[in-house]
Design a protein around this motif. Structure first.
Motif, PDB file in Angstrom:
ATOM      1  N   LEU A   1       0.836  -1.200   0.000  1.00  0.00           N
ATOM      2  CA  LEU A   1       0.000   0.000   0.000  1.00  0.00           C
ATOM      3  C   LEU A   1       0.872   1.252   0.000  1.00  0.00           C
ATOM      4  CD1 LEU A   1      -2.590  -1.101   2.699  1.00  0.00           C
ATOM      5  CD2 LEU A   1      -2.816  -1.278   0.221  1.00  0.00           C
ATOM      6  N   GLY A   2       0.298   2.377  -0.384  1.00  0.00           N
ATOM      7  CA  GLY A   2       1.027   3.634  -0.372  1.00  0.00           C
ATOM      8  C   GLY A   2       0.330   4.629   0.541  1.00  0.00           C
ATOM      9  N   ARG A   3       0.957   5.779   0.718  1.00  0.00           N
ATOM     10  CA  ARG A   3       0.374   6.927   1.425  1.00  0.00           C
ATOM     11  C   ARG A   3       0.208   6.756   2.932  1.00  0.00           C
ATOM     12  NH1 ARG A   3      -3.754  10.272  -2.384  1.00  0.00           N
ATOM     13  NH2 ARG A   3      -3.154   9.348  -4.359  1.00  0.00           N
ATOM     14  N   LYS A   4       0.629   7.806   3.585  1.00  0.00           N
ATOM     15  CA  LYS A   4       0.412   7.992   5.022  1.00  0.00           C
ATOM     16  C   LYS A   4       0.781   6.757   5.844  1.00  0.00           C
ATOM     17  CE  LYS A   4      -1.049  12.113   4.427  1.00  0.00           C
ATOM     18  NZ  LYS A   4      -1.859  12.596   3.496  1.00  0.00           N
ATOM     19  N   GLU A   5      -0.027   6.478   6.870  1.00  0.00           N
ATOM     20  CA  GLU A   5       0.329   5.404   7.812  1.00  0.00           C
ATOM     21  C   GLU A   5       0.231   4.019   7.151  1.00  0.00           C
ATOM     22  OE1 GLU A   5      -2.285   7.354   8.029  1.00  0.00           O
ATOM     23  OE2 GLU A   5      -3.966   5.980   7.796  1.00  0.00           O
ATOM     24  N   ARG A   6      -0.400   3.951   5.951  1.00  0.00           N
ATOM     25  CA  ARG A   6      -0.523   2.651   5.281  1.00  0.00           C
ATOM     26  C   ARG A   6       0.712   2.307   4.462  1.00  0.00           C
ATOM     27  NH1 ARG A   6      -4.847   5.612   4.694  1.00  0.00           N
ATOM     28  NH2 ARG A   6      -4.290   6.324   2.613  1.00  0.00           N
ATOM     29  N   ARG A   7       1.585   3.300   4.224  1.00  0.00           N
ATOM     30  CA  ARG A   7       2.696   3.122   3.300  1.00  0.00           C
ATOM     31  C   ARG A   7       3.590   1.945   3.676  1.00  0.00           C
ATOM     32  NH1 ARG A   7       4.983   7.921   3.586  1.00  0.00           N
ATOM     33  NH2 ARG A   7       6.524   7.168   5.054  1.00  0.00           N
TER      34      ARG A   7
ATOM     35  N   TYR B   1      -7.058   2.960  -1.244  1.00  0.00           N
ATOM     36  CA  TYR B   1      -7.478   1.702  -1.869  1.00  0.00           C
ATOM     37  C   TYR B   1      -6.665   0.531  -1.320  1.00  0.00           C
ATOM     38  CZ  TYR B   1      -8.993   4.966  -5.574  1.00  0.00           C
ATOM     39  OH  TYR B   1      -9.563   5.985  -6.284  1.00  0.00           O
ATOM     40  N   HIS B   2      -7.329  -0.603  -1.116  1.00  0.00           N
ATOM     41  CA  HIS B   2      -6.603  -1.858  -0.927  1.00  0.00           C
ATOM     42  C   HIS B   2      -6.674  -2.675  -2.213  1.00  0.00           C
ATOM     43  CE1 HIS B   2      -5.698  -2.513   3.523  1.00  0.00           C
ATOM     44  NE2 HIS B   2      -6.119  -1.256   3.423  1.00  0.00           N
ATOM     45  N   VAL B   3      -7.535  -2.269  -3.144  1.00  0.00           N
ATOM     46  CA  VAL B   3      -7.697  -3.018  -4.396  1.00  0.00           C
ATOM     47  C   VAL B   3      -7.321  -2.128  -5.576  1.00  0.00           C
ATOM     48  CG1 VAL B   3      -9.519  -4.511  -3.503  1.00  0.00           C
ATOM     49  CG2 VAL B   3     -10.133  -2.351  -4.599  1.00  0.00           C
ATOM     50  N   ILE B   4      -6.925  -2.761  -6.677  1.00  0.00           N
ATOM     51  CA  ILE B   4      -6.602  -2.037  -7.908  1.00  0.00           C
ATOM     52  C   ILE B   4      -7.922  -1.827  -8.644  1.00  0.00           C
ATOM     53  CG2 ILE B   4      -5.219  -2.091 -10.027  1.00  0.00           C
ATOM     54  CD1 ILE B   4      -3.426  -4.185  -8.453  1.00  0.00           C
ATOM     55  N   ALA B   5      -8.464  -0.634  -8.499  1.00  0.00           N
ATOM     56  CA  ALA B   5      -9.849  -0.377  -8.915  1.00  0.00           C
ATOM     57  C   ALA B   5     -10.129  -0.717 -10.390  1.00  0.00           C
ATOM     58  CB  ALA B   5     -10.225   1.068  -8.595  1.00  0.00           C
ATOM     59  N   PRO B   6      -9.267  -0.328 -11.351  1.00  0.00           N
ATOM     60  CA  PRO B   6      -9.612  -0.642 -12.753  1.00  0.00           C
ATOM     61  C   PRO B   6      -9.713  -2.143 -13.023  1.00  0.00           C
ATOM     62  CG  PRO B   6      -7.849   0.991 -12.656  1.00  0.00           C
ATOM     63  CD  PRO B   6      -8.025   0.474 -11.263  1.00  0.00           C
ATOM     64  N   LEU B   7      -8.868  -2.942 -12.364  1.00  0.00           N
ATOM     65  CA  LEU B   7      -8.923  -4.397 -12.584  1.00  0.00           C
ATOM     66  C   LEU B   7     -10.209  -4.989 -12.010  1.00  0.00           C
ATOM     67  CD1 LEU B   7      -5.410  -5.957 -11.894  1.00  0.00           C
ATOM     68  CD2 LEU B   7      -6.570  -5.582 -14.063  1.00  0.00           C
ATOM     69  N   VAL B   8     -10.579  -4.514 -10.822  1.00  0.00           N
ATOM     70  CA  VAL B   8     -11.815  -5.009 -10.207  1.00  0.00           C
ATOM     71  C   VAL B   8     -13.003  -4.617 -11.088  1.00  0.00           C
ATOM     72  CG1 VAL B   8     -13.304  -4.900  -8.161  1.00  0.00           C
ATOM     73  CG2 VAL B   8     -10.829  -4.835  -7.893  1.00  0.00           C
ATOM     74  N   ALA B   9     -12.984  -3.367 -11.563  1.00  0.00           N
ATOM     75  CA  ALA B   9     -14.093  -2.889 -12.398  1.00  0.00           C
ATOM     76  C   ALA B   9     -14.165  -3.675 -13.709  1.00  0.00           C
ATOM     77  CB  ALA B   9     -13.916  -1.399 -12.678  1.00  0.00           C
ATOM     78  N   ARG B  10     -13.017  -3.956 -14.296  1.00  0.00           N
ATOM     79  CA  ARG B  10     -13.015  -4.754 -15.538  1.00  0.00           C
ATOM     80  C   ARG B  10     -13.628  -6.126 -15.282  1.00  0.00           C
ATOM     81  NH1 ARG B  10      -7.717  -7.665 -17.495  1.00  0.00           N
ATOM     82  NH2 ARG B  10      -8.355  -8.792 -15.623  1.00  0.00           N
ATOM     83  N   ASP B  11     -13.212  -6.767 -14.192  1.00  0.00           N
ATOM     84  CA  ASP B  11     -13.710  -8.118 -13.918  1.00  0.00           C
ATOM     85  C   ASP B  11     -15.179  -8.104 -13.490  1.00  0.00           C
ATOM     86  OD1 ASP B  11     -11.223  -8.924 -14.595  1.00  0.00           O
ATOM     87  OD2 ASP B  11     -10.583  -9.549 -12.600  1.00  0.00           O
ATOM     88  N   ALA B  12     -15.658  -6.952 -13.053  1.00  0.00           N
ATOM     89  CA  ALA B  12     -17.083  -6.825 -12.722  1.00  0.00           C
ATOM     90  C   ALA B  12     -17.900  -6.519 -13.978  1.00  0.00           C
ATOM     91  CB  ALA B  12     -17.281  -5.726 -11.683  1.00  0.00           C
ATOM     92  N   GLY B  13     -17.234  -6.516 -15.138  1.00  0.00           N
ATOM     93  CA  GLY B  13     -17.949  -6.356 -16.408  1.00  0.00           C
ATOM     94  C   GLY B  13     -18.171  -4.929 -16.847  1.00  0.00           C
ATOM     95  N   LEU B  14     -17.419  -3.986 -16.249  1.00  0.00           N
ATOM     96  CA  LEU B  14     -17.680  -2.576 -16.571  1.00  0.00           C
ATOM     97  C   LEU B  14     -16.964  -2.092 -17.823  1.00  0.00           C
ATOM     98  CD1 LEU B  14     -19.132  -2.571 -13.901  1.00  0.00           C
ATOM     99  CD2 LEU B  14     -17.862  -0.552 -13.222  1.00  0.00           C
ATOM    100  N   GLY B  15     -15.938  -2.788 -18.286  1.00  0.00           N
ATOM    101  CA  GLY B  15     -15.247  -2.331 -19.493  1.00  0.00           C
ATOM    102  C   GLY B  15     -13.931  -3.050 -19.687  1.00  0.00           C
ATOM    103  N   GLU B  16     -13.037  -2.413 -20.418  1.00  0.00           N
ATOM    104  CA  GLU B  16     -11.727  -2.999 -20.733  1.00  0.00           C
ATOM    105  C   GLU B  16     -10.638  -2.006 -20.347  1.00  0.00           C
ATOM    106  OE1 GLU B  16     -11.126  -5.977 -21.841  1.00  0.00           O
ATOM    107  OE2 GLU B  16     -13.195  -6.566 -22.214  1.00  0.00           O
ATOM    108  N   ILE B  17      -9.419  -2.512 -20.218  1.00  0.00           N
ATOM    109  CA  ILE B  17      -8.274  -1.633 -19.948  1.00  0.00           C
ATOM    110  C   ILE B  17      -7.624  -1.314 -21.292  1.00  0.00           C
ATOM    111  CG2 ILE B  17      -6.130  -1.333 -18.662  1.00  0.00           C
ATOM    112  CD1 ILE B  17      -8.340  -2.006 -16.714  1.00  0.00           C
TER     113      ILE B  17
END
Ligand code: SF4
Ligand code: SF4
Length: 347
Positions: A109-115, A183-199
């Motif tokens: 993870l990145g940013r602040k205390e999560r880095r 984020y803990h997840v890579i949003a575009p990949l999750v969205a692609r696999d949820a059927g929202l589009g392509e990368i």
């Protein structure tokens, strides 16, 4: 960018990743995102973007579900339908559900205390949704309206995600809202696999109706849901192969003109994120010229809808449509009129 020279965290990071030191130090010397010294600096416009990003930062305190409520037994089909419609009711555009896979989760993870911490989630499902970005604001890229709009839509998406997370918590299930900067997840990949589009070539999610002119948020949960089937739209990838408008218009030359390559086990395009981020830190906005010029970013009106259907059904029409795109829109982003209070006066 957060690491302070000579601190323990700085020394530890560059001992591990010495190859990043030079470019990172180059970028640190630039004016920076939303800096008053940046090339596209605009006092009021930047304050508006900072206000939206600050809201996302504040909302970070509420991304985890905090529920002591007993679990309600629910039919997964009914729960899925309701959750998706609720997301639309709250303002989401495209909505889908996928099963969470290990490759969706950030290894670090990145940013602040999560880095530096490993991303971890015990959830099995994720709901992904988009919100639309205003075409006229995006068309001004890389000038200040683009960052006003992207920050506003990050904040809108965050508010929707948090309401959905709260809704799930009220049913007694665990949930997490994945919002800008948190984020803990890579949003575009999750969205692609949820059927929202392509990368696409520019490395962003492209939806069939708005192309890359969207922001994404994710809500992950242990509430049993029915995943949407990912149909896949190979026509978008085929069109990206010949179009290359984003690569031609990228001021930092971060987008590849070549075909997809096999990277980390998948065929994809990968942008040069250092070049892109370096440019952001010069202009002070998140640029977005690639989004602005993409033919899929055109408004989802009758004619464009028809063209998108034909592109899916008839690969032979890709070249003629690209030619028509050049005739009607040229090869650069088309700027339309903005509201008369934009761009705000400086000072
Ligand atoms: S501009 Fe063209 S090549 Fe780039 S993402 Fe859009 S369709 Fe693909
Ligand atoms: S945001 Fe700008 S610099 Fe970055 S890839 Fe897109 S066009 Fe290039």
């Amino acid at each position: 960018m957060e690491l302070e020279p000579d601190t323990e965290a700085y020394l530890e990071y560059y001992a591990r990743r010495p190859e990043n030191l030079r470019i990172d130090e180059t970028i640190r010397k630039l004016p920076g995102l939303l800096s008053p010294e940046a090339k596209e600096a605009d006092t009021l416009g930047f304050a508006s973007a900072l206000g939206s990003f600050d809201l996302c930062e504040d909302l970070g305190a509420f991304v985890e579900a905090n529920t002591g409520v007993e679990k309600v037994a629910l039919d997964p089909g009914r729960a899925s339908r309701f959750l998706k419609e609720l997301a639309r009711y709250y303002g989401a555009l495209d909505v889908g559900i996928t099963r969470l896979e290990p490759y969706h989760i950030y290894s670090i993870l990145g940013r602040k205390e999560r880095r530096g911490k490993a991303g971890r989630l015990s959830h099995s499902f994720a709901l992904a949704f988009t919100v639309e970005m205003n075409r006229r604001f995006i068309a001004a890229a890389p000038a200040v309206p683009v960052v006003m709009e992207s920050s506003k839509q990050y904040a809108n998406a965050a508010l929707i995600a948090l309401q959905l997370k709260n809704f799930i918590a009220r049913l007694g299930y665990d949930a997490r809202a994945h919002i800008d900067g948190n984020y803990h997840v890579i949003a575009p990949l999750v969205a692609r696999d949820a059927g929202l589009g392509e990368i696409g070539r520019m490395g962003l999610l492209m939806t069939p109706s708005q192309g890359p002119r969207v922001r994404i948020s994710i809500v992950s949960t242990d509430l049993p849901l029915i995943p949407d089937e990912r149909v896949g739209d190979s026509s978008m990838i085929r069109f990206c192969r010949i179009c290359k408008r984003c690569a031609e218009n990228c001021p930092s030359r971060a987008i590849s003109f070549s075909d997809r390559e096999q990277l980390d086990g998948a065929y994809r395009w990968k942008i040069n994120m250092d070049s892109c981020f370096r440019y952001w830190n010069i202009v002070g906005t998140d640029c977005g010229r690639c989004l602005a010029v993409c033919p899929y970013s055109h408004p989802n009106t009758g004619l464009h809808k028809l063209i998108r259907i034909l592109l899916r059904r008839a690969p032979l029409l890709h070249y003629p449509f690209l030619w028509l795109e050049t005739i009607f829109y040229g090869r650069k982003p088309v700027q339309g009129p903005l509201p008369n209070w934009i761009p705000p006066e400086t000072g």
